[in-house]
Design a protein around this motif. Structure first.
Motif, PDB file in Angstrom:
ATOM      1  N   TRP A  58      99.422 -22.089  -3.916  1.00 37.52           N
ATOM      2  CA  TRP A  58      99.735 -23.179  -4.848  1.00 37.52           C
ATOM      3  C   TRP A  58     101.189 -23.605  -4.688  1.00 37.52           C
ATOM      4  CZ3 TRP A  58     103.051 -24.434  -8.723  1.00 37.52           C
ATOM      5  CH2 TRP A  58     102.682 -25.483  -9.589  1.00 37.52           C
ATOM      6  N   ASP A 115      96.022 -27.515   3.263  1.00 29.65           N
ATOM      7  CA  ASP A 115      95.401 -28.382   2.267  1.00 29.65           C
ATOM      8  C   ASP A 115      96.333 -29.528   1.882  1.00 29.65           C
ATOM      9  OD1 ASP A 115      93.277 -26.643   2.355  1.00 29.65           O
ATOM     10  OD2 ASP A 115      93.735 -25.653   0.457  1.00 29.65           O
ATOM     11  N   ALA A 134      89.922 -28.909 -11.689  1.00 34.48           N
ATOM     12  CA  ALA A 134      90.555 -29.358 -10.442  1.00 34.48           C
ATOM     13  C   ALA A 134      91.843 -30.115 -10.732  1.00 34.48           C
ATOM     14  CB  ALA A 134      89.582 -30.228  -9.649  1.00 34.48           C
ATOM     15  N   GLN A 189      94.576 -27.683 -11.601  1.00 36.17           N
ATOM     16  CA  GLN A 189      95.015 -26.943 -10.416  1.00 36.17           C
ATOM     17  C   GLN A 189      96.010 -27.738  -9.589  1.00 36.17           C
ATOM     18  OE1 GLN A 189      90.711 -25.825  -9.322  1.00 36.17           O
ATOM     19  NE2 GLN A 189      91.939 -24.460  -8.072  1.00 36.17           N
ATOM     20  N   ILE A 190      95.685 -28.993  -9.332  1.00 37.00           N
ATOM     21  CA  ILE A 190      96.451 -29.776  -8.366  1.00 37.00           C
ATOM     22  C   ILE A 190      97.558 -30.584  -9.031  1.00 37.00           C
ATOM     23  CG2 ILE A 190      95.030 -31.877  -8.420  1.00 37.00           C
ATOM     24  CD1 ILE A 190      96.347 -30.129  -5.238  1.00 37.00           C
ATOM     25  N   GLN A 245      90.759 -31.655  -4.426  1.00 36.70           N
ATOM     26  CA  GLN A 245      90.718 -30.322  -5.017  1.00 36.70           C
ATOM     27  C   GLN A 245      89.326 -30.005  -5.560  1.00 36.70           C
ATOM     28  OE1 GLN A 245      93.443 -27.927  -5.149  1.00 36.70           O
ATOM     29  NE2 GLN A 245      91.552 -26.759  -5.436  1.00 36.70           N
ATOM     30  N   TYR A 246      88.681 -30.981  -6.172  1.00 36.91           N
ATOM     31  CA  TYR A 246      87.309 -30.786  -6.653  1.00 36.91           C
ATOM     32  C   TYR A 246      86.379 -30.434  -5.492  1.00 36.91           C
ATOM     33  CZ  TYR A 246      82.591 -32.048  -8.100  1.00 36.91           C
ATOM     34  OH  TYR A 246      81.237 -32.033  -8.330  1.00 36.91           O
ATOM     35  N   ASN A 279      87.085 -26.905  -4.186  1.00 35.72           N
ATOM     36  CA  ASN A 279      86.469 -25.910  -5.071  1.00 35.72           C
ATOM     37  C   ASN A 279      84.966 -25.844  -4.858  1.00 35.72           C
ATOM     38  OD1 ASN A 279      89.018 -25.561  -6.131  1.00 35.72           O
ATOM     39  ND2 ASN A 279      88.611 -26.637  -8.046  1.00 35.72           N
TER      40      ASN A 279
END
Length: 504
Positions: A124, A179, A410, A413-414, A492-493, A496
């Protein structure tokens, strides 16, 4: 620019610049302390003089620091140590990148990625650091003349390395870099498309951009012309393009890299390359910003670009409904009734509520053509969403709680957040029409709940699908600049989703 991840000591870096952090009240981080000891107290001396107190976003460049191999040492303020969180981390990285541009450095090593953040790992840290750096270095100059482009300041930085504490952290850091590079490429494409003016970024240009994606292995593209849409009964979409000399396009993308026969994820984007409001013409003030009304479509293309880079093992389809909305003798008029591909008739009470009209047919097409596992549309749909949420989260509506949770997770997270708004059946009464099945704006209670009314309209065309709608009117651009959102959220979705499928 090239990016790297490694693990090393700050005083031993033979580079143009080493970046370390200072917390408020002149409290050095571990990496800054190492520099201070190696230099015989150079960092502490600077802080005692009051040149650096560690306020968030502050920066100071030291030259020829004794005991180090780097030409420069940059001190970056991290704010309060107890309050150091995700937002502070991003701001500190952005500040370091901005300051780095002005140093003339060719290469640098950033040690801010050593800072631990609750609930986050070094994947991250590196991902967020790289995204923040790319955002600082992004520049749109496609519409400047050749001489003007030459006169713009050039950035000399060629190599930037993000350092992690231990060699065992390298795999996580490298995954974050991989990523972030893919997300950055997709986000830059979405920004470029959004920043282009409407006379250049037309529906045809969007179609050509999609076809360029198909030049690389993995993506197939079809473009439906107005005659095709007419044959399919897309009266709702075609009513919007009726006033424009630019033909509408329905751009269909397929990326089938998952298990054969597995239902795809579908992304649908509003691609209004310019929106004057049609006969219900907009006020002149800030109408130039309506070139950004295609940012939903740009996000679909940007997401496909990122997925292509990552080679994700998923099945993904995308549809961009592209058109202009202009006043003309043939333009749809307030009070006209049009028939959608779904057979639902729509009374067009306001021609400036056109995004939902083009999305209605695009969503029906997706349902019938692909029968997706989930469908997510994104659109700069309503100014009401901007009023409700400001420019921080995108509005989220969903007819499935699991999909809403997955998108919310998501986004957290991002750092491309969403906020869910209700999609209750009580709102259905608000779009009842006196002469058609539904109206394209509220027919009761005026402008109340405008973002919800827009989503309620779209829901009439998505009841057979697991569906979510992202209203990005407040997040797709800031001022006069596109943000590339919600590309990070969508990627991100999908990351995941791919991870969950691999576990199964």
């Amino acid at each position: 620019m090239e990016y790297f991840v490694k693990s090393g000591n700050p005083e031993k870096q033979r580079v143009a610049c080493v970046i370390v952090g200072i917390f408020e009240r002149r409290s050095p981080t571990t990496m800054a302390e190492i520099i201070d000891r190696a230099s015989g107290g150079a960092v502490g001396s600077v802080m005692r003089r009051g040149d650096m107190d560690g306020k968030l976003g502050q920066s100071l460049v030291l030259h020829n620091v004794p005991g180090t191999f780097a030409d420069r040492v940059m001190l970056v303020g991290l704010g309060r140590e107890r309050g150091f969180d995700e937002a502070a981390f991003r701001k500190a990285i952005a500040a370091s990148s901005s300051a780095l541009r002005n140093t003339g450095s060719i290469d640098a090593v950033n040690f801010l990625t050593h800072q631990e953040i609750k609930g986050r790992d070094f994947r991250w840290n590196v991902l967020q650091a790289l995204l923040a750096t790319q955002a600082e270095y992004y520049r749109f100059d496609a519409c400047r003349g050749e001489q003007a482009r030459e006169d713009l300041p050039s950035y000399k930085l060629e190599r930037l390395t993000f350092d992690v504490p231990r060699r065992s952290d390298l795999p996580a850091g490298e995954a974050g870099m991989r990523d972030a590079l893919a997300i950055g490429v997709g986000q830059a494409l979405a920004k470029d498309l959004g920043n282009l003016p409407g006379n250049l970024c037309t529906p045809t240009y969007l179609a050509e951009t999609a076809q360029a994606l198909a030049s690389r292995k993995g993506v197939k593209v079809r473009v439906l012309e107005e005659a095709d849409m007419q044959q399919l009964g897309m009266g709702s979409l075609l009513s919007v393009s009726a006033g424009s000399r630019q033909p509408a396009k329905l751009i269909v993308l397929e990326y089938l890299n998952g298990p054969k026969g597995e239902k795809p994820v579908a992304l649908v984007g509003k691609g209004l390359t310019f929106d004057a409001g049609g006969i219900s013409i907009k006020p002149a003030a800030q109408m130039d910003e309506m070139k950004f009304d295609m940012c939903g479509g740009a996000a679909v293309l940007g997401t496909f670009k990122a997925v292509q880079e990552l080679e994700l093992p998923i099945n993904l389809v995308g549809v961009v409904a592209a058109s202009e909305n202009l006043p003309d003798g043939q333009a749809v008029k307030p009070g006209d009734v049009v028939t959608s591909m779904a057979g639902i008739t729509i009374e067009v009470l306001n021609t400036d509520a056109e995004g939902r009209l083009i999305l209605a047919d695009a969503l029906t097409y997706v349902e019938r053509e692909f029968d997706p596992a989930v469908c997510i549309d994104m659109a700069t749909l309503t100014g009401a969403c901007v009023v409700a949420l400001g420019g921080y989260p995108s509005g989220l509506f969903a007819n499935n709680a699991g999909l809403a949770r997955a998108l919310t997770q998501a986004g957290e997270q991002i750092g491309d957040r969403v906020w869910e708004l209700p999609l209750w059946p009580e709102y259905d009464d608000h779009i009842k029409s006196e002469c058609a099945d539904i109206a394209n704006i509220a027919t009761k209670n005026g402008r109340e709940g405008g973002a919800i009314i827009g989503a309620t309209f779209l829901h009439r065309f998505t009841r057979k699908m697991k569906w979510a709608h992202l209203d990005i009117a407040g997040t797709a651009w800031i001022g006069k600049k596109a943000t590339g959102r919600p590309v990070p959220l969508l990627v991100q979705y999908l990351l995941n989703l791919a991870a969950r499928q691999s576990e199964d």
